[in-house]
Design an enzyme around this catalytic site. Sequence first.
Site, PDB file in Angstrom:
ATOM      1  N   GLU A 181       0.751   0.372   0.375  1.00  0.00           N
ATOM      2  CA  GLU A 181      -0.266   0.179   1.406  1.00  0.00           C
ATOM      3  C   GLU A 181      -0.251  -1.274   1.881  1.00  0.00           C
ATOM      4  OE1 GLU A 181      -5.146   0.629   1.801  1.00  0.00           O
ATOM      5  OE2 GLU A 181      -4.204   0.460  -0.169  1.00  0.00           O
ATOM      6  N   HIS A 182      -0.296  -2.206   0.937  1.00  0.00           N
ATOM      7  CA  HIS A 182      -0.201  -3.643   1.228  1.00  0.00           C
ATOM      8  C   HIS A 182       0.993  -4.213   0.468  1.00  0.00           C
ATOM      9  CE1 HIS A 182      -4.575  -2.581   1.008  1.00  0.00           C
ATOM     10  NE2 HIS A 182      -4.618  -3.205   2.174  1.00  0.00           N
TER      11      HIS A 182
END
EC number: 1.1.1.23
Length: 437
Positions: free
Chosen positions: A327-328
Amino acid sequence: MISRIDLRGAVGDPRDLLPRAELDIETALDRVRPICEDVRRRGTEALIELTERFDGVALTDIRVPREAVDSALAALDPEVRAALEESIRRARLVHADQRREDTTTTVVPGGTVTERWVPVARVGLYVPGGRAVYPSSVVMNVVPAQEAGVASLAVASPPQAEFGGLPHPTVLAACALLGVDEVYAVGGAQAVAMFAYGAGPCARADMVTGPGNIWVAAAKRLLKGVIGIDAEAGPTEIAILADDTADPGYVAADLISQAEHDVVAASVLVTPSTDLAGKVEAELAARVPATRHRDRVAEALAGRQSGIVLVDDIDHGLAVVDAYAAEHLEIMTADPHAHAARVRNAGAVFVGDHSPVSLGDYCAGSNHVLPTGGSAAHTAGLSVQTFLRGMHVVSYDRAALAEVAPHVVALSQAEDLPAHGEAVIARVGAGPAGGAR
């Protein structure tokens, strides 16, 4: 506190070896199905009963009064207001540049195809509550929808007993700053069902977006097709690709900041440096006991979803983070921009020592509603594009249709759908061999 996974010398696909939170959507579906069906059948009555059961709040009306939204803004701490206003300003700059222009292609003289970009008419935006307060998620949902030109926006957020059964006042204040006055004190799967079927004052929406817990994710899966969705968000995650030039204090601080979200949040370091791994472990040992949510952070870091992954070199590390599809993803290496340019799979990439994920959560201008659980390999984060649909508009005159008619007829016969060709021949006629004339 955090485990090590040694992939040095490993060959083949690393996905089954990487740490990942378990998200049993299938089991959750059995729990949310009767909830959603109840909302479909009984509407507001069901929402009020479900809210009392799950949130411990007895509502008389699911819609938040306009005066409560305005009062929340009036009472907002000036520093928080200034921060939200700056977050909104930066998000608008980035998302305004994502707008698309209609394009017309002349295929042949007299024959054009125009691609129009049409916004979704009505959107339900979900803002989670629970362990934390997320006014930033109001910004991240609302700004791209507004920039896309969505005409009707409604926000749902769980009611809070300590605030008289209303969503958190900072969430309401963020709605006010963005000009959103249709807000519902509804959370969980029932909020998704409310947007999908409509209930009382809440009209049906065409799409629902925003992060949430497993019950929200399960409801999105169940009702996809009844209503459009952005993604099935799972537990939040960070991956950091770092070499021995990285500051271990920065790395540890960022792993902790992500673990702060939830006990199932994933914090993963990928590095070829055993020296850095050891220094990060030491930093974690010192920093975790000092952080406010130390118990939550410690549990998340010790969970199977978190870990330090040792790789052969940065090239191997890039392959691993692409397989993980975080996601990050933070890049803290000797040449972070070059390495970031090689990343293919990530919700968002944060480059260098001074671009932490927490900046993206609030004030980078980027969107923090991002794909999780490896879905960044095929799914993008929330953006203006989420709320736009490409629509082809076809315009041919008679001559242009006649010119291509033999090809249409040939293909219709090849597919044994002769009436398709006959619909063209009815307009332009047919030659002696069955072609157009």
